[in-house]
Design an enzyme around this catalytic site. Structure first.
Site, short mmCIF file in Angstrom:
data_model
loop_
_atom_site.label_atom_id
_atom_site.label_comp_id
_atom_site.label_asym_id
_atom_site.label_seq_id
_atom_site.Cartn_x
_atom_site.Cartn_y
_atom_site.Cartn_z
N MET A 65 -8.83 80.82 81.13
CA MET A 65 -8.02 81.38 82.23
C MET A 65 -7.35 80.31 83.07
O MET A 65 -6.17 80.40 83.39
CB MET A 65 -8.89 82.28 83.11
CG MET A 65 -8.09 83.03 84.16
SD MET A 65 -9.11 84.02 85.24
CE MET A 65 -9.80 85.21 84.11
N ARG A 107 18.97 101.56 75.88
CA ARG A 107 17.97 101.14 76.86
C ARG A 107 18.38 101.62 78.24
O ARG A 107 17.70 102.41 78.86
CB ARG A 107 17.82 99.61 76.81
CG ARG A 107 16.75 99.09 77.72
CD ARG A 107 16.63 97.58 77.66
NE ARG A 107 17.77 96.90 78.26
CZ ARG A 107 17.81 95.61 78.54
NH1 ARG A 107 16.77 94.83 78.26
NH2 ARG A 107 18.87 95.07 79.08
N TYR A 129 -14.49 78.25 74.46
CA TYR A 129 -14.94 79.60 74.14
C TYR A 129 -14.89 79.86 72.63
O TYR A 129 -13.92 79.48 71.96
CB TYR A 129 -14.04 80.64 74.81
CG TYR A 129 -14.32 80.85 76.28
CD1 TYR A 129 -15.58 81.24 76.73
CD2 TYR A 129 -13.31 80.66 77.21
CE1 TYR A 129 -15.82 81.43 78.08
CE2 TYR A 129 -13.54 80.86 78.56
CZ TYR A 129 -14.80 81.24 79.00
OH TYR A 129 -15.03 81.43 80.32
N LYS A 174 17.39 87.52 87.86
CA LYS A 174 16.27 88.47 87.90
C LYS A 174 14.95 87.72 87.64
O LYS A 174 14.96 86.59 87.17
CB LYS A 174 16.50 89.57 86.87
CG LYS A 174 16.58 89.10 85.43
CD LYS A 174 17.16 90.18 84.51
CE LYS A 174 17.24 89.68 83.07
NZ LYS A 174 17.93 90.62 82.18
C1 LIG Z 1 18.81 89.88 81.43
C2 LIG Z 1 20.19 90.41 81.28
C3 LIG Z 1 21.28 89.52 81.19
C4 LIG Z 1 21.11 88.04 81.00
O1 LIG Z 1 20.75 87.82 79.66
P1 LIG Z 1 20.49 86.38 79.02
O2 LIG Z 1 20.22 86.66 77.60
O3 LIG Z 1 19.30 85.83 79.73
O4 LIG Z 1 21.71 85.56 79.25
C5 LIG Z 1 22.56 90.07 81.23
N1 LIG Z 1 22.74 91.41 81.30
C6 LIG Z 1 21.71 92.28 81.35
C7 LIG Z 1 21.99 93.74 81.41
C8 LIG Z 1 20.41 91.82 81.32
O5 LIG Z 1 19.39 92.69 81.35
#
Ligand SMILES: *Cc1c(COP(=O)(O)O)cnc(C)c1O
Length: 345
Positions: free
Chosen positions: A290, A128, A242, A33
């Site tokens: 930036m 979640r 800055y 992801k």
């Molecule tokens: C991001 C995620 C993972 C991977 O987690 P890591 O801690 O990066 O290994 C696995 N399962 C779900 C549901 C996630 O959101």
């Protein structure tokens, strides 16, 4: 070259995945992801598919569609956010597998794409994503009678092996998934390290593949080298940047580097993070702006073309520590302006 160079070592990344796969009792998938944690989902997934990964995970259907174009047909692409209202065409056209998170998503998926496979995400205490026990009880029979390919949940505290919520979520997952015949999945990187009780049929490592904690023996995957744009001499008592937050306490040689908070080097690193010329540490002097950083290079015998902010001397987690964050955020914030170079095959 005016921008930083982000080098991603695919051999190191593949070795990290193989280590996590070897530790896993069942099969190991790979989480790619957020553009492969900033490392390039296409390159990362293509390499891991060659290493033998068959199950990939992304956050959204859009990410899944992009990934399908890179991977081609064959590998399974699972989508954590499930089947949202506008996802049907993407799921169908790119053969994605949504992790259904609610009875509404389940109904939507079964109605829109009756023959298309799906997983189910259960909430075992993180609150979640995923179905809670009553939702699952109400939908389970219907879902188990169709092409259910995975039952998964996610641990909230796996980076802390002593946290009591790990065992509680494990017990809850076992209870909710007892007698399910589809493959089961509970653990991300942290859960893999908690041991085989947590592994089930498929693990979902992410951060450990990319060289981050809690996988302490991971090889570093990224190097970030920032070009020096200009060098100047700053007299005793002059200020830098800055809000004039750095005052030269000696005659100072200052290098200005091309990268800033717009490239993910967050402002909280100001006056704190070290950059490296080989083994030699040089401190940020003044505020991160930036597009630019200013670094005290007085002690360097020779000013190089580039200084490294991520390198074997400074891991993503070490930089994160200075910045008051975690390695995940450092990686996923890595800027779009960098030239990404993938080394290794
Ligand atoms: C991001 C995620 C993972 C991977 O987690 P890591 O801690 O990066 O290994 C696995 N399962 C779900 C549901 C996630 O959101």
């Amino acid at each position: 070259m005016g921008t930083g160079i982000l080098t991603i070592d695919l051999d190191a990344l593949a070795a990290n995945w193989r280590d996590l796969a070897r530790l896993s009792q069942g099969e190991a998938g790979a989480v790619v992801k957020a553009n492969g944690y900033g490392c390039g989902a296409a390159e990362v997934a293509t390499r891991l598919a060659r290493e033998g990964a068959r199950n990939f995970f992304v956050a959204t259907a859009e990410e899944g569609a992009t990934l399908r174009t890179s991977l081609g047909p064959g590998p399974v692409i699972n989508v954590f956010s499930g089947h949202m209202a506008s996802d049907t065409a993407l799921i169908r056209d790119h053969a994605l597998v949504p992790m259904l998170n609610s009875p509404e998503q389940a109904a939507r998926h079964r109605a829109a794409l009756p023959d298309a496979p799906y997983g189910v995400q259960l909430d075992t205490g993180m609150n979640r994503l995923g179905m809670e026990a009553p939702d699952w009880a109400a939908t389970r029979a219907g879902l188990e009678s169709g092409p259910l390919t995975l039952v998964m949940s996610h641990l909230a505290c796996a980076d802390d092996p002593g946290h009591p919520q790990n065992a509680a979520q494990l017990a809850q997952f076992k209870a909710m998934s007892a007698s399910v015949t589809a493959p089961r999945s509970l653990s991300a990187s942290g859960g893999i390290l908690l041991g085989p009780d947590y592994h089930f049929d498929l693990t979902r490592p992410g951060i450990g593949i990319y060289g981050g904690l809690p996988f302490a023996s991971a090889r570093p995957v990224v190097r970030l080298s920032l070009p020096v744009v200009q060098v100047r001499d700053v007299a005793l008592g002059e200020t830098v940047g800055y809000s004039a937050t750095f005052t030269a306490e000696r005659p100072t040689k200052l290098a200005t580097l091309s990268a800033g908070y717009a490239d993910g080097l967050i402002r909280y690193m100001s006056n704190a993070a070290p950059l490296f010329a080989g083994d030699h540490a040089c401190r940020l002097a003044g505020r991160v702006s930036m597009d630019l950083l200013t670094v005290d290079v007085t002690d360097l015998p020779e000013i190089p073309d580039h200084l490294d902010i991520l390198c074997p001397r400074q891991s993503v987690d070490q930089l994160a520590e200075v910045a008051g964050t975690i390695g995940y955020e450092i990686l996923t914030s890595l800027g779009r302006r960098y030239q990404r170079r993938h080394i290794g095959q």
